[in-house]
Design a protein around this motif. Structure first.
Motif, PDB file in Angstrom:
ATOM      1  N   LEU A  27      43.603  42.875  21.594  1.00  0.00           N
ATOM      2  CA  LEU A  27      43.890  42.856  23.022  1.00  0.00           C
ATOM      3  C   LEU A  27      43.261  41.586  23.596  1.00  0.00           C
ATOM      4  O   LEU A  27      42.048  41.417  23.575  1.00  0.00           O
ATOM      5  CB  LEU A  27      43.298  44.081  23.716  1.00  0.00           C
ATOM      6  N   LEU A  28      44.111  40.657  24.078  1.00  0.00           N
ATOM      7  CA  LEU A  28      43.623  39.425  24.685  1.00  0.00           C
ATOM      8  C   LEU A  28      43.433  39.649  26.176  1.00  0.00           C
ATOM      9  O   LEU A  28      44.355  40.079  26.868  1.00  0.00           O
ATOM     10  CB  LEU A  28      44.613  38.278  24.448  1.00  0.00           C
ATOM     11  N   VAL A  29      42.246  39.379  26.662  1.00  0.00           N
ATOM     12  CA  VAL A  29      41.931  39.561  28.079  1.00  0.00           C
ATOM     13  C   VAL A  29      41.627  38.194  28.689  1.00  0.00           C
ATOM     14  O   VAL A  29      40.574  37.621  28.438  1.00  0.00           O
ATOM     15  CB  VAL A  29      40.719  40.492  28.263  1.00  0.00           C
ATOM     16  N   PRO A  30      42.563  37.635  29.470  1.00  0.00           N
ATOM     17  CA  PRO A  30      42.279  36.354  30.130  1.00  0.00           C
ATOM     18  C   PRO A  30      41.168  36.521  31.163  1.00  0.00           C
ATOM     19  O   PRO A  30      41.191  37.464  31.948  1.00  0.00           O
ATOM     20  CB  PRO A  30      43.608  36.001  30.805  1.00  0.00           C
ATOM     21  N   ILE A  31      40.206  35.659  31.131  1.00  0.00           N
ATOM     22  CA  ILE A  31      39.146  35.646  32.130  1.00  0.00           C
ATOM     23  C   ILE A  31      39.132  34.261  32.773  1.00  0.00           C
ATOM     24  O   ILE A  31      39.697  33.311  32.216  1.00  0.00           O
ATOM     25  CB  ILE A  31      37.765  35.972  31.506  1.00  0.00           C
ATOM     26  N   PRO A  32      38.550  34.113  33.945  1.00  0.00           N
ATOM     27  CA  PRO A  32      38.520  32.797  34.582  1.00  0.00           C
ATOM     28  C   PRO A  32      37.927  31.740  33.656  1.00  0.00           C
ATOM     29  O   PRO A  32      37.073  32.033  32.810  1.00  0.00           O
ATOM     30  CB  PRO A  32      37.636  33.028  35.815  1.00  0.00           C
ATOM     31  N   ALA A  52      40.543  44.786  18.165  1.00  0.00           N
ATOM     32  CA  ALA A  52      39.601  43.815  18.715  1.00  0.00           C
ATOM     33  C   ALA A  52      39.972  43.471  20.146  1.00  0.00           C
ATOM     34  O   ALA A  52      41.146  43.410  20.503  1.00  0.00           O
ATOM     35  CB  ALA A  52      39.597  42.546  17.866  1.00  0.00           C
ATOM     36  N   VAL A  53      38.956  43.262  20.973  1.00  0.00           N
ATOM     37  CA  VAL A  53      39.148  42.795  22.341  1.00  0.00           C
ATOM     38  C   VAL A  53      38.575  41.385  22.415  1.00  0.00           C
ATOM     39  O   VAL A  53      37.402  41.166  22.107  1.00  0.00           O
ATOM     40  CB  VAL A  53      38.442  43.710  23.360  1.00  0.00           C
ATOM     41  N   VAL A  54      39.419  40.427  22.797  1.00  0.00           N
ATOM     42  CA  VAL A  54      39.006  39.027  22.827  1.00  0.00           C
ATOM     43  C   VAL A  54      39.161  38.494  24.246  1.00  0.00           C
ATOM     44  O   VAL A  54      40.264  38.538  24.815  1.00  0.00           O
ATOM     45  CB  VAL A  54      39.855  38.176  21.855  1.00  0.00           C
ATOM     46  N   GLY A  55      38.065  38.029  24.809  1.00  0.00           N
ATOM     47  CA  GLY A  55      38.099  37.424  26.131  1.00  0.00           C
ATOM     48  C   GLY A  55      38.374  35.942  26.020  1.00  0.00           C
ATOM     49  O   GLY A  55      37.618  35.213  25.365  1.00  0.00           O
ATOM     50  N   VAL A  56      39.469  35.491  26.610  1.00  0.00           N
ATOM     51  CA  VAL A  56      39.887  34.092  26.520  1.00  0.00           C
ATOM     52  C   VAL A  56      39.766  33.445  27.900  1.00  0.00           C
ATOM     53  O   VAL A  56      40.421  33.879  28.845  1.00  0.00           O
ATOM     54  CB  VAL A  56      41.348  33.990  26.024  1.00  0.00           C
ATOM     55  N   PRO A  57      38.938  32.408  28.031  1.00  0.00           N
ATOM     56  CA  PRO A  57      38.731  31.783  29.349  1.00  0.00           C
ATOM     57  C   PRO A  57      39.866  30.844  29.726  1.00  0.00           C
ATOM     58  O   PRO A  57      39.684  29.633  29.869  1.00  0.00           O
ATOM     59  CB  PRO A  57      37.406  31.039  29.167  1.00  0.00           C
ATOM     60  N   ASN A  58      41.059  31.387  29.886  1.00  0.00           N
ATOM     61  CA  ASN A  58      42.210  30.576  30.281  1.00  0.00           C
ATOM     62  C   ASN A  58      42.876  31.121  31.529  1.00  0.00           C
ATOM     63  O   ASN A  58      44.000  30.752  31.861  1.00  0.00           O
ATOM     64  CB  ASN A  58      43.239  30.504  29.137  1.00  0.00           C
ATOM     65  N   GLY A  59      42.196  32.021  32.221  1.00  0.00           N
ATOM     66  CA  GLY A  59      42.753  32.619  33.425  1.00  0.00           C
ATOM     67  C   GLY A  59      42.395  31.826  34.666  1.00  0.00           C
ATOM     68  O   GLY A  59      41.655  30.845  34.611  1.00  0.00           O
ATOM     69  N   THR A  60      42.919  32.269  35.785  1.00  0.00           N
ATOM     70  CA  THR A  60      42.687  31.611  37.067  1.00  0.00           C
ATOM     71  C   THR A  60      41.719  32.439  37.902  1.00  0.00           C
ATOM     72  O   THR A  60      41.782  33.662  37.897  1.00  0.00           O
ATOM     73  CB  THR A  60      44.006  31.443  37.841  1.00  0.00           C
ATOM     74  N   PHE A  61      40.839  31.757  38.594  1.00  0.00           N
ATOM     75  CA  PHE A  61      39.874  32.435  39.452  1.00  0.00           C
ATOM     76  C   PHE A  61      40.573  32.922  40.715  1.00  0.00           C
ATOM     77  O   PHE A  61      41.143  32.137  41.473  1.00  0.00           O
ATOM     78  CB  PHE A  61      38.739  31.477  39.818  1.00  0.00           C
ATOM     79  N   PHE A  62      40.578  34.246  40.928  1.00  0.00           N
ATOM     80  CA  PHE A  62      41.154  34.847  42.122  1.00  0.00           C
ATOM     81  C   PHE A  62      40.081  35.690  42.800  1.00  0.00           C
ATOM     82  O   PHE A  62      39.662  36.705  42.235  1.00  0.00           O
ATOM     83  CB  PHE A  62      42.349  35.729  41.786  1.00  0.00           C
ATOM     84  N   ASP A 109      48.230  39.969  29.196  1.00  0.00           N
ATOM     85  CA  ASP A 109      47.602  39.502  30.434  1.00  0.00           C
ATOM     86  C   ASP A 109      47.247  40.689  31.314  1.00  0.00           C
ATOM     87  O   ASP A 109      47.668  40.812  32.446  1.00  0.00           O
ATOM     88  CB  ASP A 109      48.494  38.515  31.182  1.00  0.00           C
ATOM     89  N   ALA A 110      46.441  41.572  30.746  1.00  0.00           N
ATOM     90  CA  ALA A 110      46.146  42.842  31.414  1.00  0.00           C
ATOM     91  C   ALA A 110      45.416  42.655  32.732  1.00  0.00           C
ATOM     92  O   ALA A 110      45.545  43.482  33.628  1.00  0.00           O
ATOM     93  CB  ALA A 110      45.317  43.737  30.489  1.00  0.00           C
ATOM     94  N   THR A 111      44.653  41.583  32.873  1.00  0.00           N
ATOM     95  CA  THR A 111      43.885  41.428  34.098  1.00  0.00           C
ATOM     96  C   THR A 111      44.754  41.056  35.282  1.00  0.00           C
ATOM     97  O   THR A 111      44.255  40.949  36.396  1.00  0.00           O
ATOM     98  CB  THR A 111      42.788  40.365  33.922  1.00  0.00           C
TER      99      THR A 111
END
Length: 318
Positions: A27-32, A52-62, A109-111
């Motif tokens: 599960l890829l979780v985009p984070i800021p 596995a849960v992987v936090g990927v810092p490719n998201g946008t800050f909202f 892109d669950a977030t």
């Protein structure tokens, strides 16, 4: 922009009810982009393999709060990302669904999934007729059967939210997968209706649940489903005006009332939503029979989601 992650979004696995296995999916979780990457493993439980849960810092800050719903075997956690330049904060809440175990079926892109706070003035639980929480130590097998069905359609509804946001959008030709209203929207909606239809006979053979832990956890699962599915329906309602007659692209056509005809794609969506409405009503009536002591809460939830379903159906059948 300078920003710091106040808490690492660990989505750490709850070890209760689970045995460790090798992760079979991710599960890829985009984070800021200001956040710190992470990887954590959720152990297997029942027949569900580890993932596995992987936090990927490719998201946008909202700025604001976003809630994602995760399977019950994942621990809930709240993470804050602070933009020190603007003094704004983004809060991501990982909220486990009730029960003990559920399959991984979440969008990459669950977030992007945002739902209203459960503690607001108009929330179902604020009226006093609904339980605020279920069992932290687990439920019996019969209750888990009911919760499992509710969680299955809840996660499917959350997964569909991202596709629903594409209704009416223009996609870069050749750069992104082709988006189809029929396969990406109508078929998943029909799958939700089918899940309810084929799952309800299992509930029909169960004995009523007495007041207490098991019955309250079932009701909390239903409240979560109503909240998640209403978020999906609100997206549908908001995108209805962007649906064109051909491929779900934005179309500006000046037509008189005499020239307007029902959009076949809209009619298909309305039909699938109507099937879900039938299934949701059958589920509510089944739960009222199983949990008579929570009848007021269950009827409240049914009335709430029925109204939103009717609004969504009306938006697409006209």
């Amino acid at each position: 922009m300078k920003a710091t992650a106040a808490v690492a979004l660990g989505l750490s696995a709850a070890t209760r009810f689970c045995k460790a296995q090798t992760p079979l999916s991710t599960l890829l979780v985009p984070i800021p982009t200001q956040g710190t990457p992470f990887t954590t493993t959720v152990p297997a439980c029942d027949s569900v393999p580890a993932f596995a849960v992987v936090g990927v810092p490719n998201g946008t800050f909202f700025p604001g709060t976003a809630t994602i719903y995760v399977p019950p075997q994942v621990s809930g956690i709240t993470t804050s990302f602070v933009d020190s330049d603007s003094n704004l904060t983004q809060v991501i809440i990982a909220s486990p669904l009730p029960g003990t175990c559920a399959a991984l079926s979440l969008p990459a892109d669950a977030t992007d999934t945002v739902v209203a706070s459960a503690t607001g003035p108009n929330s179902p639980s604020s009226t006093g007729v609904c339980p605020l929480e279920g069992c932290s130590e687990g439920v019996d097998e019969a209750a888990q059967t009911v919760i499992g069905l509710i969680n299955e359609v809840a996660i499917a509804s959350q997964k569909l939210q991202n596709a629903a946001k594409l209704i009416g959008s223009r996609r870069a030709r050749g750069l992104e997968p082709r988006f189809s209203i029929l396969s990406d929207i109508v078929t998943p909606l029909k799958d939700i209706a089918a899940t309810l239809t084929f799952g309800l006979p299992t509930l029909a053979v169960l004995a009523p649940f007495p007041p207490g832990c098991d019955s309250d956890t079932i009701v909390v699962a239903l409240i979560d489903f109503v909240r998640i599915h209403q978020a999906l329906l609100e997206i549908f309602i908001g995108r209805a005006g962007l649906l064109s007659g051909g491929f779900g692209l934005v179309a500006h056509v000046d037509a008189t009332p005499e020239q307007k005809f029902p959009n076949p794609l809209g009619v298909a969506i309305a039909g699938a939503l109507r099937a879900i409405e039938t299934g949701v009503d059958a589920l509510a009536f089944s739960l009222i029979g199983l949990i008579p002591t929570r009848q007021a809460c269950l009827k409240q939830q049914q009335a709430s989601i029925d109204q939103t379903l009717k609004d969504a159906i009306a938006a697409y059948q006209s």
